[in-house]
Design a protein around this motif. Structure first.
Motif, PDB file in Angstrom:
ATOM      1  N   ARG A  82       0.923  -1.164   0.096  1.00  6.07           N
ATOM      2  CA  ARG A  82       0.012   0.087   0.026  1.00  6.07           C
ATOM      3  C   ARG A  82       0.925   1.112  -0.018  1.00  6.07           C
ATOM      4  O   ARG A  82       1.807   1.410   0.668  1.00  6.07           O
ATOM      5  CB  ARG A  82      -0.980   0.152   1.134  1.00  6.07           C
ATOM      6  CG  ARG A  82      -2.185  -0.966   1.196  1.00  6.07           C
ATOM      7  CD  ARG A  82      -3.133  -0.642   2.381  1.00  6.07           C
ATOM      8  NE  ARG A  82      -3.781   0.603   2.094  1.00  6.07           N
ATOM      9  CZ  ARG A  82      -4.780   0.652   1.365  1.00  6.07           C
ATOM     10  NH1 ARG A  82      -5.304  -0.421   0.721  1.00  6.07           N
ATOM     11  NH2 ARG A  82      -5.421   2.077   1.192  1.00  6.07           N
ATOM     12  N   THR A  83       0.451   2.103  -0.894  1.00 11.10           N
ATOM     13  CA  THR A  83       1.278   3.421  -0.849  1.00 11.10           C
ATOM     14  C   THR A  83       0.488   4.674  -0.783  1.00 11.10           C
ATOM     15  O   THR A  83      -1.017   4.418  -0.722  1.00 11.10           O
ATOM     16  CB  THR A  83       1.956   3.570  -2.123  1.00 11.10           C
ATOM     17  OG1 THR A  83       1.102   3.852  -3.148  1.00 11.10           O
ATOM     18  CG2 THR A  83       2.937   2.254  -2.520  1.00 11.10           C
ATOM     19  N   ARG A  91      10.561   6.496  -6.656  1.00 11.31           N
ATOM     20  CA  ARG A  91      11.245   6.296  -5.520  1.00 11.31           C
ATOM     21  C   ARG A  91      11.579   7.717  -5.096  1.00 11.31           C
ATOM     22  O   ARG A  91      11.360   7.855  -3.698  1.00 11.31           O
ATOM     23  CB  ARG A  91      12.539   5.581  -5.901  1.00 11.31           C
ATOM     24  CG  ARG A  91      13.640   5.415  -4.893  1.00 11.31           C
ATOM     25  CD  ARG A  91      14.668   4.682  -5.403  1.00 11.31           C
ATOM     26  NE  ARG A  91      15.797   4.591  -4.368  1.00 11.31           N
ATOM     27  CZ  ARG A  91      16.007   3.795  -3.502  1.00 11.31           C
ATOM     28  NH1 ARG A  91      15.059   3.125  -3.144  1.00 11.31           N
ATOM     29  NH2 ARG A  91      17.002   4.064  -2.747  1.00 11.31           N
ATOM     30  N   GLU A  92      12.002   8.714  -5.695  1.00  7.38           N
ATOM     31  CA  GLU A  92      12.523  10.069  -5.192  1.00  7.38           C
ATOM     32  C   GLU A  92      11.278  10.634  -4.696  1.00  7.38           C
ATOM     33  O   GLU A  92      11.427  11.272  -3.609  1.00  7.38           O
ATOM     34  CB  GLU A  92      13.182  10.889  -5.984  1.00  7.38           C
ATOM     35  CG  GLU A  92      13.938  12.063  -5.816  1.00  7.38           C
ATOM     36  CD  GLU A  92      15.016  11.752  -4.906  1.00  7.38           C
ATOM     37  OE1 GLU A  92      15.339  12.593  -3.961  1.00  7.38           O
ATOM     38  OE2 GLU A  92      15.478  10.865  -4.867  1.00  7.38           O
ATOM     39  N   TYR A  93      10.110  10.661  -5.272  1.00 11.08           N
ATOM     40  CA  TYR A  93       9.043  11.513  -4.747  1.00 11.08           C
ATOM     41  C   TYR A  93       8.570  10.585  -3.400  1.00 11.08           C
ATOM     42  O   TYR A  93       8.315  11.644  -2.315  1.00 11.08           O
ATOM     43  CB  TYR A  93       7.903  11.381  -5.864  1.00 11.08           C
ATOM     44  CG  TYR A  93       6.639  11.930  -5.441  1.00 11.08           C
ATOM     45  CD1 TYR A  93       6.278  13.205  -5.739  1.00 11.08           C
ATOM     46  CD2 TYR A  93       5.637  11.134  -4.814  1.00 11.08           C
ATOM     47  CE1 TYR A  93       5.320  13.824  -5.464  1.00 11.08           C
ATOM     48  CE2 TYR A  93       4.258  11.828  -4.533  1.00 11.08           C
ATOM     49  CZ  TYR A  93       4.205  13.192  -4.806  1.00 11.08           C
ATOM     50  OH  TYR A  93       2.827  13.761  -4.555  1.00 11.08           O
ATOM     51  N   LEU A  94       8.453   9.541  -3.397  1.00 13.47           N
ATOM     52  CA  LEU A  94       8.076   8.721  -1.941  1.00 13.47           C
ATOM     53  C   LEU A  94       9.071   8.864  -0.999  1.00 13.47           C
ATOM     54  O   LEU A  94       8.677   8.977   0.267  1.00 13.47           O
ATOM     55  CB  LEU A  94       7.643   7.455  -2.147  1.00 13.47           C
ATOM     56  CG  LEU A  94       6.666   7.226  -3.327  1.00 13.47           C
ATOM     57  CD1 LEU A  94       6.517   5.635  -3.469  1.00 13.47           C
ATOM     58  CD2 LEU A  94       5.232   7.514  -2.310  1.00 13.47           C
ATOM     59  N   ALA A 134       7.593   8.217   2.653  1.00 16.97           N
ATOM     60  CA  ALA A 134       6.527   7.250   2.385  1.00 16.97           C
ATOM     61  C   ALA A 134       6.822   6.123   1.392  1.00 16.97           C
ATOM     62  O   ALA A 134       6.041   5.540   0.760  1.00 16.97           O
ATOM     63  CB  ALA A 134       5.424   7.950   1.830  1.00 16.97           C
ATOM     64  N   LEU A 135       8.183   5.806   1.238  1.00 20.41           N
ATOM     65  CA  LEU A 135       8.659   4.697   0.304  1.00 20.41           C
ATOM     66  C   LEU A 135       8.694   3.516   1.283  1.00 20.41           C
ATOM     67  O   LEU A 135       9.020   3.253   2.073  1.00 20.41           O
ATOM     68  CB  LEU A 135      10.183   5.072   0.009  1.00 20.41           C
ATOM     69  CG  LEU A 135      10.720   3.955  -1.214  1.00 20.41           C
ATOM     70  CD1 LEU A 135       9.999   3.988  -2.358  1.00 20.41           C
ATOM     71  CD2 LEU A 135      12.215   3.985  -1.177  1.00 20.41           C
ATOM     72  N   THR A 157      11.552  -0.317  -6.981  1.00 19.67           N
ATOM     73  CA  THR A 157      11.798   0.991  -6.233  1.00 19.67           C
ATOM     74  C   THR A 157      12.548   0.587  -4.833  1.00 19.67           C
ATOM     75  O   THR A 157      12.941   1.611  -4.258  1.00 19.67           O
ATOM     76  CB  THR A 157      10.598   1.717  -6.002  1.00 19.67           C
ATOM     77  OG1 THR A 157       9.489   0.594  -5.349  1.00 19.67           O
ATOM     78  CG2 THR A 157       9.980   2.171  -7.420  1.00 19.67           C
ATOM     79  N   ASP A 158      12.733  -0.599  -4.545  1.00 18.28           N
ATOM     80  CA  ASP A 158      13.595  -1.094  -3.339  1.00 18.28           C
ATOM     81  C   ASP A 158      15.067  -0.873  -3.807  1.00 18.28           C
ATOM     82  O   ASP A 158      15.864  -1.092  -2.732  1.00 18.28           O
ATOM     83  CB  ASP A 158      13.125  -2.263  -2.699  1.00 18.28           C
ATOM     84  CG  ASP A 158      13.217  -3.381  -3.734  1.00 18.28           C
ATOM     85  OD1 ASP A 158      12.937  -3.089  -5.125  1.00 18.28           O
ATOM     86  OD2 ASP A 158      13.234  -4.518  -3.369  1.00 18.28           O
TER      87      ASP A 158
END
Length: 455
Positions: free
Chosen positions: A227-228, A274-277, A282-283, A318-319
């Motif tokens: 969930r994001t 990835r950068e935004y989160l 919130a990543l 994205t990890d």
């Protein structure tokens, strides 16, 4: 007309005020060199004077007791072009910022189901001797590949051509067709009952095929999608951002790494997300998963109506912090998905798309997305476009930027379209759920630079 195909009707069922189900396109044009101050207004008046409207642009959805509650297309014999074709002007100073603000607002309004489901807005006042055209069509009418083919047919490769047909005009000139007699109640009811019987027998087989394909794809993922902050309820307001990058830069990365250009597009998106989160703290620890629509139309399929898409679930990695590692994982994930689609018939592949959309429609209507884990985190599309300059009555198409559909539980959508020598990205999100959406453009640029430096 008979019942609407399920692959088209599934885009009508989940539509609400918070979830308009239309796609769109924003085209930027350079004015012709000989254009006077009234060129855009005169062009708008010319657009209203179209002598006929193509059958596709006369369709409107309809259902009643006679259709047993199912959707069908009916023909609108009195299309009001002043409703569908509109003229707007930007406030000063007429920058792209003002244009995107206007388009964001236009993209958040519902299309009128009592009329054919399309609008075109001709927008003047853009700086640099330019004007824009924003168009939206309901996804039940056509998919992204169809919309691009329609655009390409409506433009010219000749800058001196001043007789380019409008998108809603018939492609073949001829006398206006007379109205067709409508079937009687008995004939219509018999036809619908027969179609309903066909659907009843086909539906379970399609659902089973699609669900099986979804399970196969999900089994290839390292973990269920997390969930994001994007997998939340949405409002009807939209925010839109757009930018293009030279296609040769993406192609150079693809050539050096053995990936495809679409893999590079997905890797740019992964870096940006990835950068935004990370900035939002919130990543998730697990990688985000994107649903990537795949056109099922063959090279010889020139149809523009309806939908023919499959779906691939892609691990965005994205990890991982290393750009080439993300690209390698994305490439492997997409190759696995393509191999699965190649083992399917076209009908089975379309069932996979329906298996993705149908649960989302149910979840959006019932609000289940608030508590369930998403099947994927967002939709990322890449639609190939024309590779040469195009013109509209002498006006050169400078850029073509797609707009798509945020969904309940899927507050962000990224779509890319190639045109001439550029890859043009359109990022569409819920205004409330995706704050500072324009930062995703900065992330896309940084993601491409990282790939170039690492490869």
């Amino acid at each position: 007309m008979g019942l609407m195909p399920f692959t088209d009707a599934m885009f009508l069922a989940p539509e609400t005020r918070a979830q308009p189900m239309h796609v769109g396109g924003l085209q930027l044009f350079d004015l012709p060199a000989d254009a006077g101050p009234e060129w855009v207004r005169e062009f708008y008046e010319h657009a209203l004077g179209a002598g006929d409207v193509a059958p596709l642009f006369r369709r409107r959805p309809h259902r009643s007791a006679l259709t047993l509650g199912a959707w069908k297309w009916e023909v609108d014999d009195e299309v009001d072009l002043e409703h569908h074709v509109r003229h707007s002007a930007l406030p000063r100073p007429g920058r792209v910022r003002e244009l995107l603000t206007l388009v964001s607002r236009l993209h958040g309004t519902l299309l009128d189901r009592k009329r054919p489901l399309w609008e075109t807005h001709i927008i003047e006042g853009l700086d640099g001797d330019r004007f824009a055209v924003y168009s939206k069509l309901h996804h039940s009418m056509m998919d992204g590949v169809s919309a691009l083919r329609l655009l390409q047919r409506s433009l010219s490769t000749d800058p001196d051509d001043r007789a380019t047909p409008l998108p809603w005009e018939p492609q073949v000139s001829g006398p206006r067709s007379s109205r067709r007699p409508r079937p009687g109640v008995v004939e219509q009811s018999a036809s619908l009952l027969h179609a309903a019987g066909d659907l009843a027998s086909l539906g379970p087989r399609l659902a089973a095929a699609g669900a099986h394909a979804m399970r196969e794809q999900a089994a290839l993922l390292p973990a269920p999608p997390p969930r994001t902050m994007f997998n939340v309820p949405i409002t009807g307001s939209r925010r839109y951002a757009a930018q293009g990058w030279p296609l040769k830069r993406l192609r150079a990365v693809a050539d050096r790494t053995g990936a495809t250009i679409n893999d590079v597009v997905l890797a740019m998106c992964a870096a940006s997300l990835r950068e935004y989160l990370l900035d939002a703290d919130a990543l998730p620890d697990q990688p985000l998963v994107a649903m990537t629509p795949v056109s099922l139309r063959g090279d010889g399929d020139e149809s523009t109506a309806g939908n023919a898409v499959g779906a691939i679930l892609c691990n965005l990695a994205t990890d991982h912090s290393a750009p080439l590692t993300r690209l390698e994982v994305i490439h492997e994930s997409m190759e696995n998905g393509k191999a699965l689609l190649r083992r399917m018939s076209k009908l089975q592949a379309m069932a996979l798309s329906a298996a993705v959309m149908t649960p989302m429609a149910v979840e959006s209507l019932l609000g289940v997305h608030r508590v369930t884990r998403p099947a994927f985190n967002l939709i990322i599309s890449n639609v190939p476009g024309p590779d040469h300059p195009l013109y509209w009555n002498g006006a050169r198409l400078q850029g073509s930027y797609p707009l798509s559909i945020p969904l309940a539980g899927q507050a962000l959508n990224i779509t890319a379209t190639s045109y001439n020598a550029s890859m043009d990205f359109g990022v569409t999100g819920c205004r409330r759920s995706v704050p500072h959406l324009q930062r995703l453009l900065t992330g896309l640029d940084a993601g491409l630079q990282e790939l170039e430096a690492a490869s």
